[in-house]
Design a protein around this motif. Structure first.
Motif, PDB file in Angstrom:
ATOM      1  N   SER A   1       0.927  -1.009   0.157  1.00 31.77           N
ATOM      2  CA  SER A   1      -0.237   0.224   0.039  1.00 31.77           C
ATOM      3  C   SER A   1       0.844   1.117   0.188  1.00 31.77           C
ATOM      4  O   SER A   1       2.146   1.157   0.533  1.00 31.77           O
ATOM      5  CB  SER A   1      -0.754   0.051   1.032  1.00 31.77           C
ATOM      6  N   THR A   2       0.263   2.148  -0.610  1.00 33.47           N
ATOM      7  CA  THR A   2       1.166   3.523  -0.477  1.00 33.47           C
ATOM      8  C   THR A   2       0.424   4.547   0.307  1.00 33.47           C
ATOM      9  O   THR A   2       0.712   5.544   0.247  1.00 33.47           O
ATOM     10  CB  THR A   2       1.444   3.923  -2.117  1.00 33.47           C
ATOM     11  N   ASP A   3      -0.824   4.241   0.523  1.00 34.23           N
ATOM     12  CA  ASP A   3      -1.511   5.062   1.525  1.00 34.23           C
ATOM     13  C   ASP A   3      -1.064   5.280   3.010  1.00 34.23           C
ATOM     14  O   ASP A   3      -1.051   4.349   3.751  1.00 34.23           O
ATOM     15  CB  ASP A   3      -2.926   4.757   1.483  1.00 34.23           C
ATOM     16  N   TRP A   4      -0.680   6.391   3.120  1.00 35.22           N
ATOM     17  CA  TRP A   4       0.017   6.682   4.806  1.00 35.22           C
ATOM     18  C   TRP A   4      -0.796   6.117   5.826  1.00 35.22           C
ATOM     19  O   TRP A   4      -0.350   5.485   6.715  1.00 35.22           O
ATOM     20  CB  TRP A   4       0.390   7.946   4.865  1.00 35.22           C
ATOM     21  N   HIS A   5      -2.274   6.310   5.777  1.00 31.40           N
ATOM     22  CA  HIS A   5      -3.071   5.891   6.895  1.00 31.40           C
ATOM     23  C   HIS A   5      -2.739   4.427   7.206  1.00 31.40           C
ATOM     24  O   HIS A   5      -2.702   3.865   8.275  1.00 31.40           O
ATOM     25  CB  HIS A   5      -4.475   6.113   6.663  1.00 31.40           C
TER      26      HIS A   5
ATOM     27  N   ILE B   1      -0.572   2.412   5.978  1.00 28.93           N
ATOM     28  CA  ILE B   1       0.983   2.029   6.491  1.00 28.93           C
ATOM     29  C   ILE B   1       1.108   2.114   7.769  1.00 28.93           C
ATOM     30  O   ILE B   1       1.627   1.220   8.322  1.00 28.93           O
ATOM     31  CB  ILE B   1       1.936   2.942   5.500  1.00 28.93           C
ATOM     32  N   ILE B   2       0.784   3.344   8.226  1.00 27.86           N
ATOM     33  CA  ILE B   2       1.051   3.476   9.956  1.00 27.86           C
ATOM     34  C   ILE B   2      -0.042   2.506  10.613  1.00 27.86           C
ATOM     35  O   ILE B   2       0.559   1.726  11.767  1.00 27.86           O
ATOM     36  CB  ILE B   2       0.882   4.651  10.416  1.00 27.86           C
ATOM     37  N   ASP B   3      -1.136   2.191  10.034  1.00 31.01           N
ATOM     38  CA  ASP B   3      -2.102   0.974  10.637  1.00 31.01           C
ATOM     39  C   ASP B   3      -1.439  -0.311  10.859  1.00 31.01           C
ATOM     40  O   ASP B   3      -1.397  -1.227  11.615  1.00 31.01           O
ATOM     41  CB  ASP B   3      -3.511   0.975   9.964  1.00 31.01           C
ATOM     42  N   LYS B   4      -0.728  -0.658   9.472  1.00 32.85           N
ATOM     43  CA  LYS B   4      -0.232  -1.975   9.369  1.00 32.85           C
ATOM     44  C   LYS B   4       1.199  -1.869  10.140  1.00 32.85           C
ATOM     45  O   LYS B   4       1.519  -3.224  10.836  1.00 32.85           O
ATOM     46  CB  LYS B   4       0.122  -2.054   7.834  1.00 32.85           C
ATOM     47  N   LEU B   5       1.900  -1.030  10.334  1.00 34.10           N
ATOM     48  CA  LEU B   5       3.210  -0.986  10.889  1.00 34.10           C
ATOM     49  C   LEU B   5       3.123  -1.221  12.495  1.00 34.10           C
ATOM     50  O   LEU B   5       3.732  -1.897  13.086  1.00 34.10           O
ATOM     51  CB  LEU B   5       3.972   0.367  10.985  1.00 34.10           C
TER      52      LEU B   5
ATOM     53  N   SER C   1       7.700  -1.693  15.576  1.00 35.62           N
ATOM     54  CA  SER C   1       6.659  -2.353  14.781  1.00 35.62           C
ATOM     55  C   SER C   1       6.533  -3.863  14.963  1.00 35.62           C
ATOM     56  O   SER C   1       5.676  -4.412  15.344  1.00 35.62           O
ATOM     57  CB  SER C   1       6.834  -1.957  13.069  1.00 35.62           C
TER      58      SER C   1
ATOM     59  N   TYR D   1       4.151  -6.644  17.114  1.00 35.17           N
ATOM     60  CA  TYR D   1       3.697  -8.090  16.633  1.00 35.17           C
ATOM     61  C   TYR D   1       4.214  -9.227  17.531  1.00 35.17           C
ATOM     62  O   TYR D   1       4.201 -10.219  17.167  1.00 35.17           O
ATOM     63  CB  TYR D   1       3.999  -8.086  15.363  1.00 35.17           C
TER      64      TYR D   1
ATOM     65  N   HIS E   1       2.281   5.458  16.332  1.00 37.81           N
ATOM     66  CA  HIS E   1       0.964   5.637  15.781  1.00 37.81           C
ATOM     67  C   HIS E   1       0.546   7.141  15.738  1.00 37.81           C
ATOM     68  O   HIS E   1       0.173   7.740  14.790  1.00 37.81           O
ATOM     69  CB  HIS E   1       0.019   4.613  16.024  1.00 37.81           C
TER      70      HIS E   1
ATOM     71  N   ALA F   1       2.403  13.263   2.886  1.00 36.66           N
ATOM     72  CA  ALA F   1       2.465  11.938   3.785  1.00 36.66           C
ATOM     73  C   ALA F   1       2.755  10.607   3.230  1.00 36.66           C
ATOM     74  O   ALA F   1       3.247  10.060   4.141  1.00 36.66           O
ATOM     75  CB  ALA F   1       0.828  12.106   4.502  1.00 36.66           C
ATOM     76  N   ASP F   2       2.239  10.454   2.086  1.00 33.53           N
ATOM     77  CA  ASP F   2       2.519   9.199   1.431  1.00 33.53           C
ATOM     78  C   ASP F   2       4.186   9.081   1.245  1.00 33.53           C
ATOM     79  O   ASP F   2       4.576   7.722   1.716  1.00 33.53           O
ATOM     80  CB  ASP F   2       1.684   8.969   0.101  1.00 33.53           C
TER      81      ASP F   2
ATOM     82  N   ALA G   1       5.689   8.412   4.619  1.00 37.06           N
ATOM     83  CA  ALA G   1       5.315   6.806   5.136  1.00 37.06           C
ATOM     84  C   ALA G   1       6.064   5.805   4.413  1.00 37.06           C
ATOM     85  O   ALA G   1       6.476   4.626   5.070  1.00 37.06           O
ATOM     86  CB  ALA G   1       3.901   6.762   4.954  1.00 37.06           C
TER      87      ALA G   1
ATOM     88  N   HIS H   1       7.056  -4.370  10.353  1.00 34.13           N
ATOM     89  CA  HIS H   1       6.237  -5.505  10.353  1.00 34.13           C
ATOM     90  C   HIS H   1       5.366  -5.451   8.851  1.00 34.13           C
ATOM     91  O   HIS H   1       4.350  -4.779   8.796  1.00 34.13           O
ATOM     92  CB  HIS H   1       5.286  -5.880  11.295  1.00 34.13           C
TER      93      HIS H   1
ATOM     94  N   GLN I   1       5.491   5.797  -8.902  1.00 33.84           N
ATOM     95  CA  GLN I   1       4.235   5.966  -8.251  1.00 33.84           C
ATOM     96  C   GLN I   1       3.847   7.433  -8.372  1.00 33.84           C
ATOM     97  O   GLN I   1       2.561   7.625  -8.499  1.00 33.84           O
ATOM     98  CB  GLN I   1       4.221   5.431  -6.951  1.00 33.84           C
TER      99      GLN I   1
END
Lengths: 482, 351
Positions: free
Chosen positions: A467-471, A473-477, B125, B129, B164, B180-181, B184, B190, B203
């Protein structure tokens, strides 16, 4: 008696050993010095890591691959050991001094043979109690091995000065001659050391080679293969620049995700590309031989050589990076007649010419502090005359040319490739499965698409798109806790 | 980084600029000449900002601009932006705006901070997990140890929620989501590997160099934000990152010069056991780096010399050549000439 399987599970979380691992450990626990020839992906790191974990003793690992030593440190950390450090010439003075001051805090110490030849470093290491002395890539000790390193010759004496700690010598591939030479130079007798030689053969890797008429045809062939072959792949090159050029070409002309990787890249970039490859975010890595050590990817489906490898031993090591999961995999060597000259040039560039050698013998001060002249300096220091050294280099050159010819023979063979490859290691194949062996037994090049469909399976874990969506990404991290 | 892109960003349509000097300024090669041109081009705030990057060959970069009609090039690798070059410059600058935030990279080791931050994100990260099987990054022996120490000290503080929340706030406060992208994508941890600048460039349809400059800008902003928060658990990650304004040796010379009762470069040379010319170089470095009022010009430039220089000076003092000045003022020293140019330039800036 130690229950090795239970200890393996306790320390590393695995339920069973790979072939040969248990035998090597049993020998070590019986206090026997051991020479282990285990194939690539055979789990050599696990041997000394588990020995250290069980005995709580210090392990010193001599490794020749300076640029990759940090990868080895990461790998050991990945496998759960934290007190790991590498001492290399790539460090600056302050870093090295800090490590040496705190050496007793580390349980696993990687050191290059050049560093170990440094008196100060040697003395610091000698002050530690050493439970196991490991010589990785032990074939470098042998002048008959392809990667001879003069500093390795001092290891026999160094081991003696360290009061002969229990020693494990390891390599992936070594001929009988190389094995004898290793033992001889380390000061062992053939009977004093337990030798464990596992077959080099990897029956799940199909062997093939293609002779192209010229470079454009080779590029076209590569592009066609990459477009269609399933799963993750590594393409090996002998030039850093070409890894980048071909990666760019393949990214543009195919829909595969391709990245270049070589030792000239900075750590961060190399790290990222390894991570992406391991996580299945990219499909193909165009790499020099520097790639492979730091990764532990089980499901690489194919290895293509765009350039000739250094020799048969390197070839076997490099193709060994596919099919670690024991699933059917494919090795392809692409060749066009000019490749031979490229390799000849590489050989000529690594072996000094007579004129230079004579000049350096007349001006020995120029030998100091120059890595390029390390081998010459070694012979100079041990009192070889210029003519003797010349003869040694001539011999080395002939050997390298012989190795190149063996590769060419492998490419042009009209017989079974596996048989020919294994002959080199004094191995014979007992059962050949003609359906899945090499392009001698089947018309692989006429039916490679069918082979691809039948045998090479893409892994589901490798289909992901980052994903390249920052939301996201940080949710995943970060897994949030209440 | 692509040097031709940097030449566009830091070039000018009204002034021939020395390609070599600009590269050296960004790389932070601390010579009196580079510092002087940094001052003259208004690029001193970026001195050494791109030290950690491979900047490539200046001739090739200038040739690229020339061929593309983006700049004209004259002898000595002097280049001046064409009107098309200025258009391109505006485009680039708009995607790294505001450019002056990059000045933080010259004051603090932001690259090192970003490496620490990215490594810390990976550790936290994976920890969130409960995964201890992963390949950790290596960012140099000392910083590896620093991250280790930091993590041991702070791991009880629910770092995963902290990161977060920090990133949520920081990234939602940026000008747009694309930035922001981009930020990130520099992270790794993880189940997320991160992207290289060239992957991200494809991209976003931006140049890889623009991506890298944006990373620097955003990490600068994050650094300053954290630096203002005395309670942040990331305090240890912010330590030891200040870059000195002057080289250590120049500072010693300058400090000695202002502390002795009767300052004289020759005495300083004796006291410090260095060459007189080195003392002059150190003093010029101090004059360039320090604000006008903090440097004792009057002790080093006689009133009469200043008067002579003012009378002879052309409109553009910055481009005035010493040879030309010397032809008009016979006993003029290069040191005096340079100090005069620096003080005039600084007065102009103050006005």
């Amino acid at each position: 008696m130690i229950d090795l399987t239970a200890e393996l599970h306790r320390y590393l979380g695995f339920d069973s050993f790979r072939p040969g691992q248990r035998e090597v450990l049993e020998n070590l626990f019986a206090g026997r010095d051991t020479l282990a020839i285990l194939p690539t992906g055979g789990g050599k790191t696990l041997l000394y890591q588990l020995y250290g974990a069980i005995t709580h003793q210090r392990v010193v690992i001599v490794s020749p691959l300076i640029s990759l030593m940090q990868d080895q440190v990461s790998r050991l950390q990945y496998l759960g050991s934290k007190r790991v450090v590498a001492i290399t010439s790539a460090m600056d003075f302050q870093e090295r001094a800090a490590i040496l001051r705190n050496l007793n805090h580390y349980q696993y110490i990687y050191v290059s043979p050049e560093m170990l030849s440094n008196r100060n470093i040697f003395e610091m290491i000698a002050r530690q109690s050493i439970g196991l002395f490991v010589i990785d890539e032990a074939h470098c000790i042998s002048e008959w091995g392809p990667d001879f390193r003069p500093d390795y010759l001092r290891l026999g004496r160094i081991r003696h000065q360290l009061e002969n700690p229990l020693t494990l010598m390891m390599t992936a591939t070594a001929t009988q001659r190389t094995r004898d030479d290793i033992l001889n130079r380390m000061g062992f007798t053939a009977t004093g050391v337990k030798q464990l030689v596992l077959p080099t053969n990897r029956s799940n890797i199909f062997l093939s080679a293609k002779i192209c008429a010229n470079l454009p045809e080779k590029n076209e062939q590569l592009e066609t293969l990459v477009k269609e072959l399933n799963g993750a792949g590594i393409i090996y090159f002998s030039s850093k620049k070409q890894t980048e050029q071909i990666a760019a070409m393949l990214s543009q002309k195919t829909d595969k995700r391709v990245m270049a990787y070589h030792g000239g890249m900075d750590n961060q970039r190399r790290f990222l590309i390894q991570q992406q490859f391991m996580n299945g975010d990219i499909d193909i890595v165009c790499a020099t031989s520097a790639f492979g050590m730091g990764i532990d990817k089980e499901n690489v489906r194919y290895v293509i050589h765009y350039h000739l490898p250094d020799n048969i031993q390197s070839y076997v090591q490099e193709i060994g990076r596919c099919g670690r999961d024991q699933q059917p995999s494919l090795a392809i060597l692409l060749y066009e007649p000019n490749d031979q000259y490229l390799q000849q040039n590489l050989i000529a560039n690594t072996i000094p010419e007579e004129q230079l050698l004579r000049y350096l013998y007349q001006h020995p001060d120029k030998l100091q502090n120059n890595d390029a002249f390390r081998v010459i300096k070694y012979y100079y220091d041990i009192g070889k005359t210029v003519d003797q050294t010349l003869a040694i280099f001539d011999q080395a050159k002939s050997r390298r040319i012989g190795e190149l010819n063996a590769l060419i023979q492998y490419i042009y063979t009209t017989g079974c490739r596996r048989k020919l490859l294994l002959q080199h290691f004094d191995e014979t194949v007992e059962h050949v499965d003609p359906e899945f062996c090499c392009d001698f037994h089947t018309d692989f090049w006429g039916n490679w698409r069918q082979f691809n469909q039948q045998y090479l399976k893409s892994s589901e874990t490798d289909q992901g798109v980052q994903s390249t969506d920052w939301h996201q990404i940080i949710d995943k991290l970060f897994l949030l806790k209440n | 980084m692509d040097l031709s892109t940097l030449y566009l960003i830091f070039g000018d349509a009204n002034q021939d600029r020395r390609a070599k000097a600009i590269k050296n300024i960004l790389d932070g090669r601390r010579t009196v000449s580079n510092l002087y041109w940094g001052l003259e081009y208004g690029l001193l705030p970026y001195f050494g900002a791109l030290h950690d990057f491979d900047l490539g060959d200046e001739q090739a970069a200038v040739d690229t601009l020339n061929k593309a009609g983006l700049a004209t090039v004259s002898d000595g690798l002097l280049y001046r932006l064409s009107s098309r070059g200025v258009d391109q410059q505006n485009q680039f600058q708009a995607s790294v705006t505001p450019l002056n935030e990059l000045a933080t990279v010259a004051q603090y080791d932001i690259v090192r901070f970003s490496r620490r931050f990215i490594f810390a994100v990976q550790v936290v990260s994976e920890y969130s997990y409960s995964n201890n099987r992963y390949y950790p990054q290596t960012i140099g022996f000392f910083d590896d140890q620093l991250i280790k120490r930091w993590f041991i000290q702070n791991k009880q503080r629910n770092l995963s929620n902290y990161f977060h929340q920090l990133l949520q706030q920081f990234l939602s406060g940026l000008e747009n989501d694309q930035l922001a992208d981009i930020f990130a994508a520099s992270l790794t941890g993880h189940g997320f590997s991160g992207l290289t600048e060239d992957q991200l460039a494809v991209q976003t349809d931006l140049e890889p160099t623009i991506i890298q400059l944006n990373w620097l800008k955003l990490y600068s902003r994050l650094f300053l934000l954290l630096n203002k928060d005395p309670e942040t658990p990331l305090q240890l990650l912010l330590t030891g990152l200040t870059k000195p304004l002057m080289s250590g040796s120049a500072k010693q010379t300058f400090d000695l010069f202002v502390s002795v009762r009767q300052p004289d470069p020759a005495t300083i040379a004796q006291l410090r056991k260095i060459k007189l010319t080195t003392v002059y170089e150190h003093l010029i470095e101090a004059a360039i780096e320090l604000p006008l009022e903090q440097f004792p010009y009057q002790r080093l430039l006689h009133k009469q010399t200043i008067t002579n220089l003012r009378q002879a000076a052309p409109v553009n003092v910055g481009e005035w050549q010493f040879k030309a000045a010397k032809a008009q003022i016979a006993d003029l020293q290069f040191f005096e000439f340079r100090l005069f140019q620096i003080s005039e330039r600084k007065k102009g800036d103050n006005d």
